[in-house]
Design a protein around this motif. Structure first.
Motif, short mmCIF file in Angstrom:
data_model
loop_
_atom_site.label_atom_id
_atom_site.label_comp_id
_atom_site.label_asym_id
_atom_site.label_seq_id
_atom_site.Cartn_x
_atom_site.Cartn_y
_atom_site.Cartn_z
N VAL A 256 5.08 8.14 1.46
CA VAL A 256 5.73 9.25 0.75
C VAL A 256 5.13 10.54 1.27
N ALA A 257 5.97 11.39 1.87
CA ALA A 257 5.49 12.64 2.45
C ALA A 257 5.89 13.82 1.57
N ILE A 258 4.92 14.67 1.26
CA ILE A 258 5.14 15.87 0.45
C ILE A 258 4.93 17.07 1.35
N VAL B 297 8.48 17.55 10.53
CA VAL B 297 8.51 16.50 9.52
C VAL B 297 7.86 15.23 10.09
N PRO B 298 7.00 14.55 9.33
CA PRO B 298 6.35 13.33 9.83
C PRO B 298 7.38 12.27 10.22
N LEU B 299 7.18 11.65 11.36
CA LEU B 299 8.10 10.62 11.83
C LEU B 299 7.93 9.31 11.07
N ASP B 300 6.78 9.13 10.42
CA ASP B 300 6.49 7.85 9.78
C ASP B 300 6.80 7.82 8.29
N ALA B 301 7.47 8.85 7.76
CA ALA B 301 7.72 8.94 6.33
C ALA B 301 8.92 8.10 5.91
N ASP B 302 8.79 7.41 4.76
CA ASP B 302 9.92 6.69 4.16
C ASP B 302 10.65 7.60 3.17
N PHE B 303 9.90 8.38 2.41
CA PHE B 303 10.45 9.40 1.52
C PHE B 303 9.87 10.76 1.91
N ARG C 112 -2.03 9.37 -10.19
CA ARG C 112 -1.16 8.64 -11.11
C ARG C 112 -1.01 7.17 -10.72
N TYR C 113 -1.27 6.88 -9.45
CA TYR C 113 -1.14 5.50 -8.96
C TYR C 113 -2.51 4.90 -8.67
N ALA C 114 -3.50 5.37 -9.43
CA ALA C 114 -4.89 4.95 -9.18
C ALA C 114 -5.08 3.44 -9.34
N GLY C 115 -4.24 2.79 -10.15
CA GLY C 115 -4.38 1.35 -10.36
C GLY C 115 -3.76 0.52 -9.25
N LYS C 116 -3.07 1.17 -8.34
CA LYS C 116 -2.43 0.47 -7.23
C LYS C 116 -3.20 0.75 -5.94
N ARG C 117 -2.76 0.10 -4.86
CA ARG C 117 -3.40 0.34 -3.56
C ARG C 117 -2.81 1.62 -2.98
N VAL C 118 -3.60 2.70 -2.95
CA VAL C 118 -3.10 4.00 -2.52
C VAL C 118 -4.01 4.58 -1.44
N LEU C 119 -3.39 5.08 -0.38
CA LEU C 119 -4.11 5.82 0.66
C LEU C 119 -3.53 7.22 0.71
N THR D 249 0.84 -1.19 0.00
CA THR D 249 0.00 0.00 0.00
C THR D 249 0.88 1.24 0.00
N LEU D 250 0.65 2.12 -0.96
CA LEU D 250 1.38 3.38 -1.06
C LEU D 250 0.60 4.45 -0.30
N VAL D 251 1.21 4.99 0.75
CA VAL D 251 0.58 6.05 1.54
C VAL D 251 1.22 7.37 1.13
N ILE D 252 0.42 8.28 0.61
CA ILE D 252 0.91 9.59 0.18
C ILE D 252 0.35 10.62 1.15
N GLN D 253 1.25 11.37 1.76
CA GLN D 253 0.87 12.27 2.85
C GLN D 253 1.39 13.69 2.60
N SER D 254 0.50 14.66 2.67
CA SER D 254 0.92 16.06 2.62
C SER D 254 1.13 16.56 4.04
N PHE D 255 2.01 17.54 4.20
CA PHE D 255 2.25 18.09 5.53
C PHE D 255 2.87 19.47 5.42
N GLY D 256 2.92 20.19 6.55
CA GLY D 256 3.56 21.50 6.60
C GLY D 256 4.83 21.44 7.42
N PHE D 257 5.94 21.91 6.85
CA PHE D 257 7.22 21.86 7.55
C PHE D 257 7.19 22.64 8.86
N LYS D 258 6.39 23.68 8.92
CA LYS D 258 6.37 24.48 10.15
C LYS D 258 5.75 23.72 11.31
N HIS D 259 5.12 22.58 11.01
CA HIS D 259 4.55 21.73 12.05
C HIS D 259 5.42 20.50 12.31
#
Length: 280
Positions: free
Chosen positions: A242-244, A172-178, A263-270, A160-170
């Motif tokens: 993947v954190a953006i 960096v997510p501890l659970d991010a791989d990229f 772009r990854y609609a054919g895969k398992r994406v959260l 499962t590909l987890v794509i996460q947006s976040f704000g640097f001022k808050h």
């Protein structure tokens, strides 16, 4: 049989997670020594339980070190074993202990709460690599409950590909791989009409569609993720996060995260938008 193991730092939401799984139909056990997992599952199977959630953490003492081997043995016997590892930023944990006035499980004379947190991180360092990490720093209890239910419903046969947006001022997510930093891109925040909107709104979408650099950034991120996704899959990973990140987590990162997910609609994406999800 499906076994969800819950571990992580004290104050990071393990109790909330266990209750969420109980509401989803899991038979839940809090604070079971790792050395008793196989014996316990055999007992639960005799009573007809096939969805089990068990909390295993530093309260178990020295038996925690046996967890990796116990997980391996259970998988060899055919059990679907997954681990959710919860963590939070130090200042968040300190605030939570202060607000609830709870004692840290590792507290002892001469140790501050911060020192207890540091010690617990060290004791759990090997465990966190065994499963899916969840950073609850900016999560409300309700958001965590919903996120846990979404994660455990994912198909275990596919990464499962987890794509996460976040704000640097808050932070960096501890659970991010990229982690990808998109703060170099044009920011609609400086347009007063666009400022209150988010990356989900059409005016923001149109703003970014006019920026060639945004499209190039998305292509580059897509290229890196697409190249390494198969390798993570080969290693048996259940999730890749993947954190953006942009400054506030409202415009650029949200738009890029949702566009990348398409772009990854054919895969398992959260998809998760950390700052937007944390809003009341």
């Amino acid at each position: 049989m499906q076994l969800i193991l819950i571990s992580g730092l004290s104050g990071s939401g393990k109790s909330v997670t266990l209750r969420a799984l109980e509401d989803s139909g899991y038979y839940c056990v809090d604070n079971l020594p790792a050395t008793m997992l196989t014996e316990a599952l055999n007992l639960y199977a005799d009573f007809g339980y096939d969805h089990i959630a068990i909390s295993v953490d530093t309260r178990s003492g020295p038996s925690l070190g046996a967890l990796p081997d116990e997980m391996r043995k259970l998988r060899e016997k055919g059990a679907d074993v997954r681990l959710l590892f919860l963590e939070s930023q130090e200042d968040t944990l300190v605030k939570r202990f202060s607000e609830t006035r709870r004692r840290h499980p590792l507290s002892s004379p001469g140790l501050t709460v911060k020192e207890c947190i540091t010690l617990e991180r060290e004791l759990l360092a090997d465990i966190q690599e065994l499963g899916t990490r969840i950073d609850t720093s900016d999560m409300s209890a309700n958001t965590l409950r919903n996120w846990v239910k979404t994660l455990v419903e994912a198909d275990t046969g596919r990464l499962t590909l987890v794509i996460q947006s976040f704000g640097f001022k808050h932070g960096v997510p501890l659970d991010a791989d990229f982690v990808f930093d998109v703060r170099c891109l044009p920011n609609p925040y400086y347009d007063r009409e666009l400022r209150p909107l988010t990356g989900h709104d059409q005016p923001i979408i149109e703003f970014f569609l006019k920026c060639p650099d945004v499209a190039e950034m998305i292509d580059d991120i897509d290229s890196i993720v697409g190249k390494w996704l198969p390798r993570f899959n080969q290693e048996g990973r259940s999730y890749l996060t993947v954190a953006i990140g942009c400054t506030g987590g409202q415009h650029r990162s949200v738009y890029i995260a949702r566009t990348l997910a398409e772009r990854y609609a054919g895969k398992r994406v959260l998809v998760r938008h950390r700052q937007l999800d944390s809003l009341p």
